[in-house]
Design a protein around this motif. Structure first.
Motif, short mmCIF file in Angstrom:
data_model
loop_
_atom_site.label_atom_id
_atom_site.label_comp_id
_atom_site.label_asym_id
_atom_site.label_seq_id
_atom_site.Cartn_x
_atom_site.Cartn_y
_atom_site.Cartn_z
N MET A 193 1.10 -1.58 -0.38
CA MET A 193 -0.15 0.05 0.22
C MET A 193 0.96 1.00 -0.73
N ILE A 194 1.81 1.34 0.45
CA ILE A 194 2.57 2.20 1.22
C ILE A 194 3.98 1.96 0.82
N GLU A 195 4.89 2.57 0.34
CA GLU A 195 5.86 1.81 0.84
C GLU A 195 7.09 3.07 0.22
N LEU A 196 8.12 3.12 1.50
CA LEU A 196 8.50 4.08 1.26
C LEU A 196 10.70 3.38 1.25
N GLU A 197 11.20 3.93 0.67
CA GLU A 197 12.59 2.95 0.00
C GLU A 197 13.16 4.41 0.00
N ASN A 198 14.95 4.10 1.27
CA ASN A 198 15.67 4.99 1.96
C ASN A 198 15.34 6.11 1.71
N VAL A 199 14.49 6.63 2.15
CA VAL A 199 14.10 7.96 2.64
C VAL A 199 14.56 8.96 3.17
N ALA A 200 14.95 10.26 2.77
CA ALA A 200 14.74 11.36 4.13
C ALA A 200 14.40 12.25 3.43
N TYR A 201 14.38 13.08 4.06
CA TYR A 201 13.73 14.29 4.78
C TYR A 201 14.21 15.68 4.90
N SER A 202 14.38 16.54 4.73
CA SER A 202 14.93 17.38 5.35
C SER A 202 14.22 18.56 5.01
N TYR A 203 13.98 20.11 5.84
CA TYR A 203 12.45 21.15 6.06
C TYR A 203 13.85 21.96 5.67
N GLY A 204 15.24 21.90 5.47
CA GLY A 204 15.87 22.53 5.04
C GLY A 204 16.93 22.91 5.83
N GLY A 205 17.31 22.58 7.16
CA GLY A 205 18.44 22.51 7.19
C GLY A 205 19.05 21.13 7.07
N GLY A 206 19.25 20.60 8.64
CA GLY A 206 19.56 19.23 8.87
C GLY A 206 18.77 18.52 7.88
N GLU A 207 18.71 16.82 7.94
CA GLU A 207 17.87 15.77 7.60
C GLU A 207 16.90 15.90 9.04
N LEU A 208 16.27 15.33 8.97
CA LEU A 208 15.02 15.53 9.91
C LEU A 208 15.11 13.60 10.03
N LEU A 209 14.85 13.06 8.66
CA LEU A 209 14.67 12.03 8.82
C LEU A 209 15.94 11.33 7.51
N SER A 210 16.55 10.08 7.79
CA SER A 210 17.39 9.69 7.23
C SER A 210 17.24 8.79 6.91
N ASP A 211 17.29 7.37 5.58
CA ASP A 211 17.53 6.09 5.44
C ASP A 211 16.07 5.47 6.06
N ILE A 212 15.52 5.99 5.55
CA ILE A 212 13.96 5.06 6.23
C ILE A 212 13.29 4.23 5.46
N SER A 213 13.33 3.15 5.18
CA SER A 213 12.20 2.52 4.68
C SER A 213 11.48 1.31 5.35
N VAL A 214 10.27 1.92 4.82
CA VAL A 214 9.50 1.05 5.67
C VAL A 214 7.88 0.36 4.27
N LYS A 215 7.78 -0.25 4.90
CA LYS A 215 6.57 -0.64 4.16
C LYS A 215 5.70 -1.35 4.60
N LEU A 216 3.71 -0.65 4.48
CA LEU A 216 2.85 -0.78 5.03
C LEU A 216 2.02 -2.00 4.28
N ALA A 217 1.93 -3.15 4.65
CA ALA A 217 1.28 -3.89 4.00
C ALA A 217 -0.42 -3.98 3.77
N PRO A 218 -1.36 -4.51 2.79
CA PRO A 218 -2.24 -4.23 3.00
C PRO A 218 -3.18 -4.95 4.21
N GLY A 219 -4.55 -4.48 4.69
CA GLY A 219 -4.82 -4.89 6.13
C GLY A 219 -3.42 -4.67 7.54
N SER A 220 -1.72 -4.11 7.10
CA SER A 220 -1.80 -4.30 8.66
C SER A 220 -1.98 -3.44 9.16
N PHE A 221 -1.79 -3.33 10.91
CA PHE A 221 -1.75 -2.00 11.40
C PHE A 221 -0.42 -1.20 12.02
N HIS A 222 -0.06 -0.77 11.97
CA HIS A 222 0.87 -0.14 12.05
C HIS A 222 0.92 1.29 14.07
#
Ligand SMILES: Nc1ncnc2c1ncn2[C@@H]1O[C@H](COP(=O)(O)OP(=O)(O)OP(=O)(O)O)[C@@H](O)[C@H]1O
Ligand SMILES: [Mg+2]
Lengths: 302, 225
Positions: B1-30
């Protein structure tokens, strides 16, 4: 903004639910309505002015068709010789295409309205008329007058209403200015609707953000605004046109051709249709202006 | 359903999130947890296309977010219900219409919403406030209305950012039960919260996985909760 039929159609079948998602805005709505009405009212007069001066200009320039007349005012016994002399002069005058003396019958016909058909001109010192048709370049009226004065003392040159030439120019210019004013008015409507739409979009930033978040497309959001401003502009300008046309109709009319400039400030024939094209045009302009403003605002939102 | 692969995010300064890999399978509860300011809300925004990753790939319902047009994002939001942390409503419309808003904007408003809407309003305990305006609601009522609005389209995925932040324990249990119910109907659920007791309560009823954001990265929390 794609001016496609679908978008225009969605303006007419009003989706009441969709209209409700944007809060009502009484004051700006009335301002838009008023401004559209005022602009349409002005546009009616600008158009009436253009069309009236346009008519005047073409009427006058037709009268300026290149003809002139020479009157030979002389005692009866000299009239024929002086006419011959004048024709001789004309033959060597630059700018004369043809010249001919009117016959007695033609002159009687011309004078009939005043003297009645029975009156014979024989023996009356009626001036002889010479009709001149000019070439495209025209004659040098002043030069011709000097030559005639020297050689044909009884000749009087009448170059008709040549004095009107600068007026024709002015009338054409006035017509152009009328059109320019109309275009400016339309552009002002566009600017005004853009400003009003932009203000409405800014005032409703939160509404737009919420709509985006719950899955509204840009088109859906834009339409709520477009519909409003288009309908307001349409209603306002319809009102303005109706009032403007009534004002034009109530203008005193008639009078001679000379006073035609003022009393002729009205529409004629099919010209009456033109002011009624203003509301749809205004609506179209409002439609495009709101669409462009909405698109600009929405593109900056996630 | 939702898949993040080595995702990084920064609002402009340093990275807030780095190297995020998550997979939400259909029907899962997280559950998504972590200290305040860790980036829970930011991660959820990446999951519904409000933010684009500065690095890596986010795939939502099979599509790379970078390839999505604005209209695709709109369509996506009809299939991903979101409860926002700072929930906002159309303040000039009654609560009931606000809850039905996703139906309205997707052209499914009107008659179709009648019974479902009433049932849903009863579920979140807002029947009595249906004709009130959103500014008149209490904090907890707003959150319940937000949850109702998020699920009214019967979305494939429900993302909830602190859905129980302002409600008492009993109400939070009720909201949790609603989310678990939705999960049993096959919906994928992701709840961001720092309420550990809520997570514990959920674990008793559903097989939930807990993701924790720590040091800009995501960890699968063990059974230590
Ligand atoms: N639009 C933004 N621009 C710049 N920085 C931001 C923006 N939004 C959030 N941040 C920063 O990113 C960090 C993470 O924010 P976020 O809202 O994701 O935290 P959170 O984990 O949800 O916190 P909380 O539990 O308090 O809700 C914070 O330090 C915040 O200041
Ligand atoms: Mg947060």
């Amino acid at each position: 903004m794609k001016l496609n039929l679908n978008a225009l159609q969605s303006l007419t079948h009003s989706d009441r639910q969709a209209d409700r998602v944007v809060p009502p805005s009484g004051f700006t709505a009335r301002l838009t309505l008023f401004a559209a009405a005022a602009m349409a009212f002005l546009a009616v007069f600008a158009l009436a002015l253009s069309m009236a001066t346009g008519r005047l200009a073409s009427q006058w320039s037709a009268e300026l068709a290149r003809t002139a007349t020479i009157r030979i005012v002389a005692p009866l016994d000299q009239r024929a010789t002086q006419t011959e002399a004048a024709l001789a002069v004309l033959q060597t005058t630059a700018g004369v295409q043809s010249a001919r003396a009117l016959s007695d019958e033609e002159q009687s016909a011309l004078l009939a309205p005043w003297f009645g058909p029975e009156v014979s001109l024989d023996g009356l010192p009626v001036p002889r008329l010479i009709e001149i048709v000019e070439t495209a370049d025209g004659i040098d009226a002043a030069g011709l007058r000097l030559r005639l004065a020297a050689e044909v003392p009884g000749a009087v040159l009448d170059d008709h209403s040549r004095w009107r030439a600068p007026l024709v120019k002015a009338a054409s210019r006035l017509r152009l200015l009328g059109w320019v004013a109309t275009v400016l008015i339309v552009a002002t409507v566009a600017a005004m609707v853009t400003l009003a739409a932009q203000a409405a979009l800014a005032a409703n930033a939160q509404v737009i953000a919420v709509l985006r978040l719950v899955g509204a497309t840009d088109r859906y959001i834009a339409q709520a605004f477009i519909r409003r401003f288009t309908l307001r502009a349409l209603a306002g300008s319809a009102l303005g046109v109706v009032l403007g046309v009534i004002a034009v109709v109530l203008m005193p009319s008639g009078g001679s051709e000379m006073s035609g400039f003022l009393t002729g400030l009205r529409f004629q024939g099919l010209g009456w249709i033109v002011p009624f094209l203003i509301p749809p045009l205004t609506a179209l302009v409002a439609f495009a202006a709101t669409g462009a403003a909405a698109r600009r605002t929405l593109e900056n939102l996630s | 359903m939702i898949e993040l692969e080595n995702v990084a995010y920064s609002y402009g300064g340093g990275e807030l999130l780095s190297d995020i890999s998550v997979k939400l399978a259909p029907g899962s509860f997280h559950f998504l947890t972590g200290p305040s300011g860790a980036g829970k809300t930011t991660l959820l925004k990446l999951c519904y296309g409000a933010l684009l990753p500065t690095a890596g790939t986010v795939r939502l319902l099979g599509a790379d977010v970078r390839t999505l047009q604005r209209d695709d994002i709109a369509m996506l939001r009809r299939r991903i219900g979101v409860v926002h942390q700072d929930v906002q409503f159309l303040d000039h419309l009654p609560v009931a219409e606000n809850i039905a808003l996703p139906l309205t904007v997707s052209g499914r408003g009107g008659a179709a919403q009648g019974d479902d809407l009433e049932e849903l309003m009863a579920w979140v305990g807002l029947t009595g406030r249906a004709q009130g305006l959103p500014p008149e609601l209490s904090g907890g009522e707003r959150q319940r209305a937000a949850l109702a609005r998020a699920v009214i389209m019967s979305p494939d995925v429900v993302l909830a950012d602190e859905p129980t932040g302002n409600v008492d324990w009993e109400m939070s249990q009720r909201l949790l039960r609603l989310l678990i119910e939705l999960n049993r109907m096959g919906k994928t659920v992701l709840i961001a919260t720092h309420d550990l007791s809520l997570i514990r309560a959920a674990k008793a009823q559903v097989q939930a996985r807990v993701l924790r954001i720590a040091n800009r990265r995501i960890q699968l929390a063990g059974a230590d909760l």
